[in-house]
Design an enzyme around this catalytic site. Structure first.
Site, short mmCIF file in Angstrom:
data_model
loop_
_atom_site.label_atom_id
_atom_site.label_comp_id
_atom_site.label_asym_id
_atom_site.label_seq_id
_atom_site.Cartn_x
_atom_site.Cartn_y
_atom_site.Cartn_z
N LYS A 1 -68.49 1.95 51.72
CA LYS A 1 -68.55 2.77 52.93
C LYS A 1 -68.22 1.85 54.11
O LYS A 1 -69.01 0.97 54.46
CB LYS A 1 -69.92 3.41 53.12
CG LYS A 1 -69.94 4.39 54.29
CD LYS A 1 -71.29 5.05 54.46
CE LYS A 1 -71.20 6.17 55.48
NZ LYS A 1 -70.61 5.74 56.77
N ASP B 1 -67.59 0.52 57.83
CA ASP B 1 -68.27 0.70 59.11
C ASP B 1 -67.22 0.71 60.22
O ASP B 1 -66.94 -0.29 60.86
CB ASP B 1 -69.26 -0.45 59.32
CG ASP B 1 -70.26 -0.14 60.42
OD1 ASP B 1 -70.21 0.97 60.97
OD2 ASP B 1 -71.10 -1.00 60.71
N GLU C 1 -72.63 -1.07 55.08
CA GLU C 1 -73.34 0.17 55.41
C GLU C 1 -73.79 0.93 54.18
O GLU C 1 -74.78 1.65 54.21
CB GLU C 1 -72.44 1.06 56.27
CG GLU C 1 -73.19 2.21 56.91
CD GLU C 1 -72.32 3.04 57.84
OE1 GLU C 1 -72.78 4.09 58.30
OE2 GLU C 1 -71.17 2.63 58.09
#
Length: 344
Positions: A59, A61, A197
């Site tokens: 994921k 950022d 993240e």
């Protein structure tokens, strides 16, 4: 435009492991007009990996960014449809080299540290100072290609074509978001140790619906989300604490606590510029906190910020909040509490 051609003749699609895909209808399906806009697929927050066959990625950022290519024109759109093409001239020029006649890509624009990790505050500073030469676009989906609408195809097929396309035409500022082949809880633990993240999972066989349909899920390393800045307390530096708000189910803005930690001198300057035009006499909150009128400046509820925190109390207030940054890519009226879901 130099370097562009028919992807069906692209050698990358005929390499080992991709020849079957190249012969399938995903390369030459019925023609469809190039959409003027495609709303992004939305991600569901979950506390555990869902059951079934899923593929996981980092994921990133950064800012969600959709790329539209139509002939010689390249456009870069935020998640909410704002055209940010002019803000990223070098990335736009890089994408002009992509060997397609028309396409839609989905991904995330980031700035990477020397070790490859995304740096969100550096990304914000880059946009604020208009110094976006170091931006990198991490592409993770292909929605449309050369007259073919791929949104109804399985996510794993869309990503195979995207990977082949980017392998065939390497670009300095464009990367492919690779699939991580490991247990998702191990992946999440490793991501957290690296101060990332979290991870995102995508269900095998899922189509691109432009909705929060449970086909994409995110597992995060900590509590972090967007809030509306409803006001701020006065201080010697002009701004003390930011007063935060979230929309309830009725669309009303509810007080969600305050944040001061994480606001640097540079951030204070940016906040003063962003918030000064929004000052107003009345509170935008339906339940404002009790404080001296002279000690607070209320704002029109238009500016969004991102905050990380330990928890949200039963009363709906953030605890141990730390300011992460402003979010100009998200509309304030769409900001509400992000709830965990358990996906079957």
């Amino acid at each position: 435009m130099g370097g562009r051609g028919d992807l069906s003749d692209n050698p990358a699609l005929h390499s080992e492991g991709k020849s079957q895909l190249a012969r399938s209808r995903i390369v030459q399906p019925p023609k469809a007009p190039n959409p003027g806009w495609i709303a992004p697929q939305l991600v569901t927050l979950t506390t555990r990996p869902p059951q079934g066959e899923w593929r996981y990625e980092i994921k990133y950022d950064g800012y969600r960014l959709l790329v539209r290519i139509d002939g010689d024109q390249v456009q870069l759109f935020t998640k909410n449809g704002f055209d940010w093409t002019d803000r990223m001239p070098l990335l736009t020029k890089d994408l002009e080299r992509l060997a397609v006649h028309s396409a839609w890509l989905d991904g995330e624009v980031v700035i990477q540290e020397d070790d490859g990790r995304p740096a969100f505050q550096a990304l914000q500073s880059a946009f604020a100072s208009k110094a976006t030469d170091d931006l990198v676009y991490v592409a993770f989906d292909l929605l449309y290609l050369n007259g073919a609408d791929l949104r109804g195809e399985a996510v794993e097929l869309r990503r195979q074509v995207l990977e082949a396309l980017l392998e065939h035409c390497p670009m300095e500022r464009v990367r492919f978001s690779v699939t991580l082949d490991a247990d998702p809880m191990q992946l999440l633990a490793n991501a957290c140790r690296m101060n990332l993240e979290g991870i995102v999972g995508k269900r095998d066989g899922s189509r691109y619906s432009s909705a929060r349909d449970g086909a994409w899920a995110k597992l995060k390393c900590g509590n972090r989300q967007e809030f509306v800045i409803a006001g701020y307390t006065r201080a010697a530096a002009g701004i003390g604490s930011l007063l935060l708000g979230l929309h309830n189910d009725d669309g009303q803005l509810v007080y969600a606590g305050r944040v001061r930690s994480g606001i640097s001198e540079r951030t204070l300057k940016a906040l003063r510029v962003a918030l000064a035009p929004l000052a107003q006499d009345r509170t935008p909150l339906i339940d404002p906190p009790r404080m001296e009128r002279a000690g607070v400046v209320w704002l029109a509820p238009q500016q969004v910020c991102e905050v990380k925190f330990a928890e949200i109390t039963p009363a709906g207030k953030v605890r141990h909040a730390v300011f992460v940054g402003l979010r100009d890519d998200k509309p304030a009226d769409a900001i509400s509490l992000e709830n965990d879901s358990e996906l079957d």
